[in-house]
Design a protein around this motif. Structure first.
Motif, mmCIF file in Angstrom:
data_model
loop_
_atom_site.group_PDB
_atom_site.id
_atom_site.type_symbol
_atom_site.label_atom_id
_atom_site.label_comp_id
_atom_site.label_asym_id
_atom_site.label_seq_id
_atom_site.Cartn_x
_atom_site.Cartn_y
_atom_site.Cartn_z
ATOM 1 N N LEU A 273 -2.218 -11.906 1.559
ATOM 2 C CA LEU A 273 -1.929 -10.793 0.667
ATOM 3 C C LEU A 273 -2.796 -10.839 -0.586
ATOM 4 O O LEU A 273 -3.112 -9.804 -1.164
ATOM 5 C CB LEU A 273 -0.448 -10.778 0.297
ATOM 6 C CG LEU A 273 0.504 -10.465 1.443
ATOM 7 C CD1 LEU A 273 1.948 -10.586 0.971
ATOM 8 C CD2 LEU A 273 0.251 -9.084 2.008
ATOM 9 N N ILE B 168 -2.973 -4.234 5.808
ATOM 10 C CA ILE B 168 -1.813 -4.439 4.934
ATOM 11 C C ILE B 168 -1.945 -3.590 3.676
ATOM 12 O O ILE B 168 -1.018 -2.885 3.274
ATOM 13 C CB ILE B 168 -1.648 -5.927 4.559
ATOM 14 C CG1 ILE B 168 -1.200 -6.731 5.766
ATOM 15 C CG2 ILE B 168 -0.651 -6.095 3.414
ATOM 16 C CD1 ILE B 168 -1.171 -8.222 5.535
ATOM 17 N N ARG B 169 -3.115 -3.637 3.056
ATOM 18 C CA ARG B 169 -3.332 -2.868 1.825
ATOM 19 C C ARG B 169 -3.212 -1.370 2.073
ATOM 20 O O ARG B 169 -2.623 -0.643 1.268
ATOM 21 C CB ARG B 169 -4.693 -3.198 1.236
ATOM 22 C CG ARG B 169 -4.743 -4.576 0.634
ATOM 23 C CD ARG B 169 -6.084 -4.864 0.029
ATOM 24 N NE ARG B 169 -6.113 -6.211 -0.522
ATOM 25 C CZ ARG B 169 -7.175 -6.970 -0.535
ATOM 26 N NH1 ARG B 169 -8.322 -6.531 -0.074
ATOM 27 N NH2 ARG B 169 -7.115 -8.177 -1.047
ATOM 28 N N ARG C 145 0.450 -0.383 2.490
ATOM 29 C CA ARG C 145 1.166 -0.373 1.207
ATOM 30 C C ARG C 145 0.771 0.826 0.362
ATOM 31 O O ARG C 145 1.610 1.414 -0.321
ATOM 32 C CB ARG C 145 0.919 -1.673 0.460
ATOM 33 C CG ARG C 145 1.628 -2.805 1.157
ATOM 34 C CD ARG C 145 1.435 -4.090 0.476
ATOM 35 N NE ARG C 145 2.240 -5.078 1.200
ATOM 36 C CZ ARG C 145 2.538 -6.244 0.744
ATOM 37 N NH1 ARG C 145 2.113 -6.605 -0.439
ATOM 38 N NH2 ARG C 145 3.267 -7.066 1.458
ATOM 39 N N VAL D 287 2.652 3.789 1.660
ATOM 40 C CA VAL D 287 4.060 3.756 1.242
ATOM 41 C C VAL D 287 4.188 4.257 -0.194
ATOM 42 O O VAL D 287 5.075 5.066 -0.503
ATOM 43 C CB VAL D 287 4.645 2.332 1.387
ATOM 44 C CG1 VAL D 287 5.989 2.211 0.682
ATOM 45 C CG2 VAL D 287 4.781 1.970 2.857
ATOM 46 N N LEU D 288 3.307 3.812 -1.069
ATOM 47 C CA LEU D 288 3.354 4.281 -2.455
ATOM 48 C C LEU D 288 3.082 5.783 -2.531
ATOM 49 O O LEU D 288 3.719 6.491 -3.314
ATOM 50 C CB LEU D 288 2.352 3.508 -3.312
ATOM 51 C CG LEU D 288 2.721 2.044 -3.572
ATOM 52 C CD1 LEU D 288 1.573 1.323 -4.267
ATOM 53 C CD2 LEU D 288 3.990 1.936 -4.382
ATOM 54 N N ARG E 163 -3.723 0.556 -6.065
ATOM 55 C CA ARG E 163 -4.448 -0.661 -5.669
ATOM 56 C C ARG E 163 -4.230 -1.776 -6.693
ATOM 57 O O ARG E 163 -4.058 -2.942 -6.325
ATOM 58 C CB ARG E 163 -5.932 -0.372 -5.487
ATOM 59 C CG ARG E 163 -6.236 0.339 -4.184
ATOM 60 C CD ARG E 163 -7.723 0.369 -3.888
ATOM 61 N NE ARG E 163 -8.473 1.135 -4.872
ATOM 62 C CZ ARG E 163 -8.682 2.443 -4.816
ATOM 63 N NH1 ARG E 163 -8.205 3.138 -3.801
ATOM 64 N NH2 ARG E 163 -9.376 3.066 -5.768
ATOM 65 N N ILE F 247 -0.728 -3.108 -6.108
ATOM 66 C CA ILE F 247 -0.685 -3.908 -4.880
ATOM 67 C C ILE F 247 -1.305 -5.284 -5.127
ATOM 68 O O ILE F 247 -0.790 -6.294 -4.655
ATOM 69 C CB ILE F 247 -1.385 -3.166 -3.726
ATOM 70 C CG1 ILE F 247 -0.556 -1.939 -3.325
ATOM 71 C CG2 ILE F 247 -1.621 -4.087 -2.529
ATOM 72 C CD1 ILE F 247 -1.304 -0.954 -2.436
ATOM 73 N N TYR G 128 1.199 -7.289 -7.438
ATOM 74 C CA TYR G 128 2.474 -7.634 -6.803
ATOM 75 C C TYR G 128 2.298 -7.637 -5.292
ATOM 76 O O TYR G 128 2.724 -6.711 -4.598
ATOM 77 C CB TYR G 128 3.557 -6.626 -7.211
ATOM 78 C CG TYR G 128 3.740 -6.566 -8.703
ATOM 79 C CD1 TYR G 128 4.512 -7.519 -9.359
ATOM 80 C CD2 TYR G 128 3.130 -5.569 -9.464
ATOM 81 C CE1 TYR G 128 4.682 -7.466 -10.730
ATOM 82 C CE2 TYR G 128 3.287 -5.523 -10.840
ATOM 83 C CZ TYR G 128 4.061 -6.482 -11.462
ATOM 84 O OH TYR G 128 4.227 -6.433 -12.818
ATOM 85 N N SER H 31 3.651 -9.248 -2.771
ATOM 86 C CA SER H 31 4.729 -9.450 -1.791
ATOM 87 C C SER H 31 5.574 -8.240 -1.597
ATOM 88 O O SER H 31 5.509 -7.277 -2.274
ATOM 89 C CB SER H 31 5.605 -10.604 -2.214
ATOM 90 O OG SER H 31 6.183 -10.380 -3.471
#
Length: 82
Positions: free
Chosen positions: A15, A45-46, A49, A52-53, A74, A77, A80, A82
């Motif tokens: 991460l 993964i990025r 995320r 989702v945001l 970005r 992400i 934070y 996790s």
């Protein structure tokens, strides 16, 4: 170090963008470039995320514009992971 701790350590490293810890996972694959495999995983993964945001903050996104929102997302992400 037990298995759960090892897995958590590797996940946290991924991460943060450190592909070197997870690289041994891919060594058994035929014609595999482990670093490239891990970079793809980290990018996925990025991207997930960020999506989702975008879904959870549509109003903020519309006010700031896509470029500013994406840059702030970005940064969030990265800060934070996790």
């Amino acid at each position: 170090m037990n298995y759960a701790t090892t897995l958590r350590t590797m996940h946290e490293a991924l991460l943060r963008g450190d592909a070197s810890l997870g690289a041994p996972l891919f060594c058994g694959m035929a014609e595999c470039d482990a670093s490239q495999q891990m970079e793809i995983y980290i990018a996925n993964i990025r991207t997930a995320r960020l999506q989702v945001l975008r879904m959870h903050f549509p109003y903020t996104r519309s006010l700031e514009g896509e470029g500013v929102f994406a840059a702030r997302a970005r940064a969030y992400i990265a800060a934070y992971p996790s």
